[in-house]
Write a protein that holds these residues in place. Structure first.
Motif, short mmCIF file in Angstrom:
data_model
loop_
_atom_site.label_atom_id
_atom_site.label_comp_id
_atom_site.label_asym_id
_atom_site.label_seq_id
_atom_site.Cartn_x
_atom_site.Cartn_y
_atom_site.Cartn_z
N GLU A 148 0.82 -1.22 0.00
CA GLU A 148 0.00 0.00 0.00
C GLU A 148 0.85 1.27 0.00
N GLY A 149 2.16 1.10 -0.14
CA GLY A 149 3.05 2.25 -0.20
C GLY A 149 3.26 2.94 1.13
N ARG A 150 3.06 2.22 2.24
CA ARG A 150 3.19 2.81 3.57
C ARG A 150 4.34 2.21 4.36
N SER A 151 5.24 1.50 3.71
CA SER A 151 6.29 0.79 4.43
C SER A 151 7.34 1.76 4.98
N SER A 152 7.74 1.52 6.21
CA SER A 152 8.81 2.32 6.83
C SER A 152 9.99 1.44 7.22
#
Length: 313
Positions: free
Chosen positions: A217-221
């Protein structure tokens, strides 16, 4: 702890739809085995995962794993489970085993793997569970099983007595024949595992499943630690940070080069989950797997079937 993924051959006896390793026939140089083991020890490696191709096809695999154990490494092998004769020779020197299982339906597993090997794989998993401390069945998420995670987990848990781990299908790594799996399919599989973690016994940390969804979802940290905590040795004897950055060779001298990693280009779990700084969660998972493999009796009633919710097709 520093981990090495050691690819000891580029060769396989199967014809999986996502891989062309069967076309190769390259084995780790025998004259480099002792040197590499000594270098791993000097460079602080503690865990060694032996892989391939299919590692049991390397005639030196028993020698390799035996020497690793003699040098006090934690030893693991990832295998397709089709070579029980060799596996029996390896069990005394292994701490952990991962065996591929992509479906609970024999015809599906066989079709994907290219040969009729389901019964052999099931037998090998059962035998391994009685011989090694930590055993998991490993499912590669594909376009034919992404919606069956719960069902396959139940089969692994209740019929085989092992947890089910899940392999993230890094798109660049799976390219051969007609193999298509979309990000939505992958997300559905990992979302199910995350949301239903207490309903089955899984072989990955729960946070790993959430990390996979966040990545999609493009939220990886996440900060990958390839080349810092996790390393990759290819079948020619070169040490790289990971599968993606094989242009970087770290073992040009016995004391390996340092690698300053700021990459977040993929979600290859080999270089993420083992290096995530969640020591308590990782230790709890290992303990849970061991308990489930060796203490929990195979009792199909241990899961409340009324609470098991499958993903619809």
């Amino acid at each position: 702890m520093k981990t090495m993924i050691w690819n000891i051959d580029y060769f396989c006896n199967l014809r999986c739809k996502s891989c062309n390793a069967w076309q190769g026939k390259i084995f780790f140089p025998e004259d480099l085995i002792d040197k590499h083991i000594e270098e791993m020890k000097k460079n602080g490696i503690k865990i060694v995962s032996v892989t391939g191709g299919e590692p049991t096809l390397n005639k030196s695999v028993v020698e390799i794993v035996k020497k690793l154990k003699e040098h006090h490494f934690f030893t693991h092998i990832a295998t397709n489970g089709t070579n029980p004769y060799v596996m029996r020779k390896l069990y005394p020197y292994l701490d952990a085993v991962t065996i591929s299982l992509d479906s609970d339906v024999p015809e599906e597993h066989n079709a994907y793997r290219g040969l009729k090997i389901f019964d052999t794989v099931v037998s090998t998993i059962k035998e391994a569970k009685n011989s090694v401390k930590i055993v998991t069945a490993n499912m590669l998420v594909t376009n034919f099983n992404y919606f069956k995670v719960g069902r396959i987990a139940d089969f692994a848990n209740k019929e085989l007595g092992v947890p089910l781990s899940m392999c993230f299908p890094e798109q660049d790594a799976y390219y051969f024949q007609d193999f298509h799996v979309t990000n939505d399919m992958i997300k559905q599989a990992f979302q199910y595992a995350y949301e239903n973690y207490s309903r089955h016994v899984f072989g990955n940390m729960r946070s790993y499943y959430k990390d996979a969804v966040d990545y999609l979802e493009g939220r990886s940290s996440l900060q990958c630690k390839a080349g810092q905590e996790i390393f990759y040795t290819d079948y020619r004897g070169k040490v790289h940070p990971c599968f993606e950055h094989v242009e970087v060779v770290l073992n040009k001298k016995p004391e390996w080069d340092r690698y300053d990693n700021h990459c977040s280009q993929c979600f290859t779990e080999c270089f993420l989950e083992p290096s995530i700084d969640r020591t308590f969660e990782a230790a709890s998972l290992i303990g849970k797997i061991w308990w489930f493999n060796h203490v929990k009796k195979r009792d199909i009633r241990y899961v409340d079937t009324k609470r098991v919710k499958s993903i619809p097709s």
